[in-house]
Design an enzyme around this catalytic site. Structure first.
Site, PDB file in Angstrom:
ATOM      1  N   ASN A   9       0.306  -1.073   0.005  1.00 40.66           N
ATOM      2  CA  ASN A   9       0.052  -0.293   0.364  1.00 40.66           C
ATOM      3  C   ASN A   9       1.453   1.610  -0.505  1.00 40.66           C
ATOM      4  O   ASN A   9       1.709   2.014   0.906  1.00 40.66           O
ATOM      5  CB  ASN A   9      -0.726   0.125   1.900  1.00 40.66           C
ATOM      6  CG  ASN A   9      -1.765   1.160   1.298  1.00 40.66           C
ATOM      7  OD1 ASN A   9      -1.378   2.065   0.278  1.00 40.66           O
ATOM      8  ND2 ASN A   9      -2.439   1.502   2.406  1.00 40.66           N
ATOM      9  N   TRP A  10       1.186   1.918  -1.514  1.00 38.44           N
ATOM     10  CA  TRP A  10       1.680   2.820  -1.369  1.00 38.44           C
ATOM     11  C   TRP A  10       1.355   4.424  -0.766  1.00 38.44           C
ATOM     12  O   TRP A  10       2.166   5.429  -0.417  1.00 38.44           O
ATOM     13  CB  TRP A  10       2.454   3.893  -2.841  1.00 38.44           C
ATOM     14  CG  TRP A  10       2.807   2.044  -3.143  1.00 38.44           C
ATOM     15  CD1 TRP A  10       3.351   1.162  -3.595  1.00 38.44           C
ATOM     16  CD2 TRP A  10       3.133   2.368  -5.070  1.00 38.44           C
ATOM     17  NE1 TRP A  10       4.013   0.061  -4.044  1.00 38.44           N
ATOM     18  CE2 TRP A  10       4.339   1.050  -5.304  1.00 38.44           C
ATOM     19  CE3 TRP A  10       3.292   3.684  -5.814  1.00 38.44           C
ATOM     20  CZ2 TRP A  10       4.980   1.291  -6.828  1.00 38.44           C
ATOM     21  CZ3 TRP A  10       4.134   3.310  -6.957  1.00 38.44           C
ATOM     22  CH2 TRP A  10       4.700   2.066  -7.319  1.00 38.44           C
ATOM     23  N   LYS A  11       0.590   4.275  -0.923  1.00 37.16           N
ATOM     24  CA  LYS A  11      -0.344   5.511   0.230  1.00 37.16           C
ATOM     25  C   LYS A  11      -0.299   6.440  -0.574  1.00 37.16           C
ATOM     26  O   LYS A  11      -0.080   6.512  -1.426  1.00 37.16           O
ATOM     27  CB  LYS A  11       0.064   5.782   2.031  1.00 37.16           C
ATOM     28  CG  LYS A  11      -0.110   4.070   2.150  1.00 37.16           C
ATOM     29  CD  LYS A  11       0.364   4.597   4.064  1.00 37.16           C
ATOM     30  CE  LYS A  11      -0.341   3.262   4.981  1.00 37.16           C
ATOM     31  NZ  LYS A  11       0.130   3.657   6.402  1.00 37.16           N
ATOM     32  N   HIS A  92      -9.426   1.091   4.793  1.00 35.44           N
ATOM     33  CA  HIS A  92      -8.430   1.205   5.735  1.00 35.44           C
ATOM     34  C   HIS A  92      -8.225   2.290   6.678  1.00 35.44           C
ATOM     35  O   HIS A  92      -8.763   3.291   6.729  1.00 35.44           O
ATOM     36  CB  HIS A  92      -7.137   1.921   4.647  1.00 35.44           C
ATOM     37  CG  HIS A  92      -5.835   1.713   4.761  1.00 35.44           C
ATOM     38  ND1 HIS A  92      -5.103   3.379   5.896  1.00 35.44           N
ATOM     39  CD2 HIS A  92      -4.456   1.278   4.950  1.00 35.44           C
ATOM     40  CE1 HIS A  92      -4.263   2.978   6.586  1.00 35.44           C
ATOM     41  NE2 HIS A  92      -3.243   1.664   5.704  1.00 35.44           N
ATOM     42  N   GLU A  94      -6.926   4.806   7.850  1.00 38.01           N
ATOM     43  CA  GLU A  94      -6.785   6.130   6.960  1.00 38.01           C
ATOM     44  C   GLU A  94      -8.039   6.581   6.252  1.00 38.01           C
ATOM     45  O   GLU A  94      -8.219   8.366   7.161  1.00 38.01           O
ATOM     46  CB  GLU A  94      -5.558   6.101   6.343  1.00 38.01           C
ATOM     47  CG  GLU A  94      -4.073   6.025   6.890  1.00 38.01           C
ATOM     48  CD  GLU A  94      -3.197   5.737   7.023  1.00 38.01           C
ATOM     49  OE1 GLU A  94      -3.201   6.385   5.615  1.00 38.01           O
ATOM     50  OE2 GLU A  94      -2.650   4.908   7.337  1.00 38.01           O
ATOM     51  N   GLU A 164      -4.893  -4.922  10.709  1.00 42.63           N
ATOM     52  CA  GLU A 164      -4.236  -3.738  10.125  1.00 42.63           C
ATOM     53  C   GLU A 164      -4.362  -2.655  12.232  1.00 42.63           C
ATOM     54  O   GLU A 164      -5.461  -1.809  12.277  1.00 42.63           O
ATOM     55  CB  GLU A 164      -4.051  -2.799   9.866  1.00 42.63           C
ATOM     56  CG  GLU A 164      -3.475  -3.353   8.581  1.00 42.63           C
ATOM     57  CD  GLU A 164      -3.299  -2.222   7.229  1.00 42.63           C
ATOM     58  OE1 GLU A 164      -1.964  -2.767   6.939  1.00 42.63           O
ATOM     59  OE2 GLU A 164      -4.430  -1.174   7.177  1.00 42.63           O
ATOM     60  N   GLY A 170       2.624   2.244  10.775  1.00 40.69           N
ATOM     61  CA  GLY A 170       3.595   3.633   9.905  1.00 40.69           C
ATOM     62  C   GLY A 170       4.042   4.436  11.851  1.00 40.69           C
ATOM     63  O   GLY A 170       4.906   4.836  11.673  1.00 40.69           O
ATOM     64  N   SER A 209       3.191  -1.651  10.256  1.00 40.34           N
ATOM     65  CA  SER A 209       5.430  -2.080  10.906  1.00 40.34           C
ATOM     66  C   SER A 209       5.608  -3.780   9.959  1.00 40.34           C
ATOM     67  O   SER A 209       6.548  -4.193  11.044  1.00 40.34           O
ATOM     68  CB  SER A 209       5.537  -1.448  11.850  1.00 40.34           C
ATOM     69  OG  SER A 209       4.532  -0.672  11.865  1.00 40.34           O
ATOM     70  N   GLY A 231       5.071   1.372   4.759  1.00 42.10           N
ATOM     71  CA  GLY A 231       6.262   1.871   4.395  1.00 42.10           C
ATOM     72  C   GLY A 231       7.526   1.172   4.128  1.00 42.10           C
ATOM     73  O   GLY A 231       8.051   1.756   3.156  1.00 42.10           O
TER      74      GLY A 231
END
Ligand code: 13P
Length: 248
Positions: A9-11, A92, A94, A164, A170, A209, A231
């Protein structure tokens, strides 16, 4: 037997130049292996042209629950299909916490994805204070229940679930393999109570992470079937190492 599946997931990261190197590297290093990269919308065409014909699938990080119309700024499932997406991340944390997506909206997005033939990667997970108050299972159960009530348990045969824990995203803090396994087993058990075949076949990814250095011990857990990598998916060597650990 279900197989492990790793998705990046590149975000909101990347640029045409950076992506070109990363996509080419992933394609070469993981030739013949299954993996997924979920890129920002503007780079779907780039992912498509870089990865078409390879074993690596690509997808988006969000979609609209609507099919078309006056929804400024939104992107529909059929638009994702136009760019060859196979997967789309739904719910997600976020999106839930920063953009106010409710469990019900997540369920509608999940159904919109499936209606178009996309495989939703449905994210669930608790906040730190929820874990500290001992309600992790209750939170994850509620997130799953809303989707199951709307779409039916059988729909999970064409979905991926990603656990998650929000406190591990992160932050550099990873759930221990035992903590993650406990929630994964809870998720599988909950679904098995409704449909054991669907539960046995369900890929449940862990996210939060994950790095090359901790992937193997997480993936060794019986109910962890891959990872959703933030990440570390932006660093070629890290992502490749995680995918290779999952293929073992
Ligand atoms: P990190 O791997 O950066 O913790 O992100 C996890 C995540 O949110 C993937 O969707």
């Amino acid at each position: 037997m279900r197989k492990n599946l790793v998705a990046g997931n590149w975000k909101m990261n990347g640029s045409l130049v950076e992506n070109a190197a990363l996509l080419a590297g992933v394609k070469t290093a993981l030739a013949g292996m299954e993996a997924v990269v979920c890129v920002p919308f503007p780079y779907l065409a780039q992912a498509q042209s870089a990865l078409a014909g390879s074993s690596i699938a690509w997808g988006a990080q969000n979609l609209s629950e609507q099919a078309r119309g006056a929804y400024t700024g939104e992107v529909s499932a059929s638009m994702l299909l136009d760019f060859g997406c196979r997967y789309v991340i739904v719910g997600h944390s976020e999106r839930r916490s920063l953009y106010g997506e409710s469990d019900e909206m997540v369920a509608r997005k999940y159904m919109a994805a499936q209606a178009a033939g996309l495989i939703p990667i449905l994210c669930v997970g608790e906040l730190l204070d929820e874990r500290d108050s001992g309600i992790t299972e209750r939170v994850v159960a509620r997130q799953l229940d809303v989707v199951i009530a709307a779409a039916g348990v059988a729909s999970l045969a064409k979905a991926v679930v990603a656990y998650e824990p929000v406190w591990a995203i992160g932050t550099g803090k990873t759930a221990s393999p035992e903590q993650a396994q406990a929630v994964h087993a809870f998720i599988r058990g909950k679904i098995a109570a409704l449909d054991s075949e669907v539960a046995n076949g369900l890929v449940i990814q862990y996210g939060g992470s994950v790095k090359a250095s901790n992937a193997a011990e997480l993936l060794a857990q019986p109910d962890i079937d891959g990872g959703l990598i933030g990440g570390a998916s932006l660093i070629l060597e890290e992502f490749v190492a995680i995918c290779k650990a999952a293929a073992k």
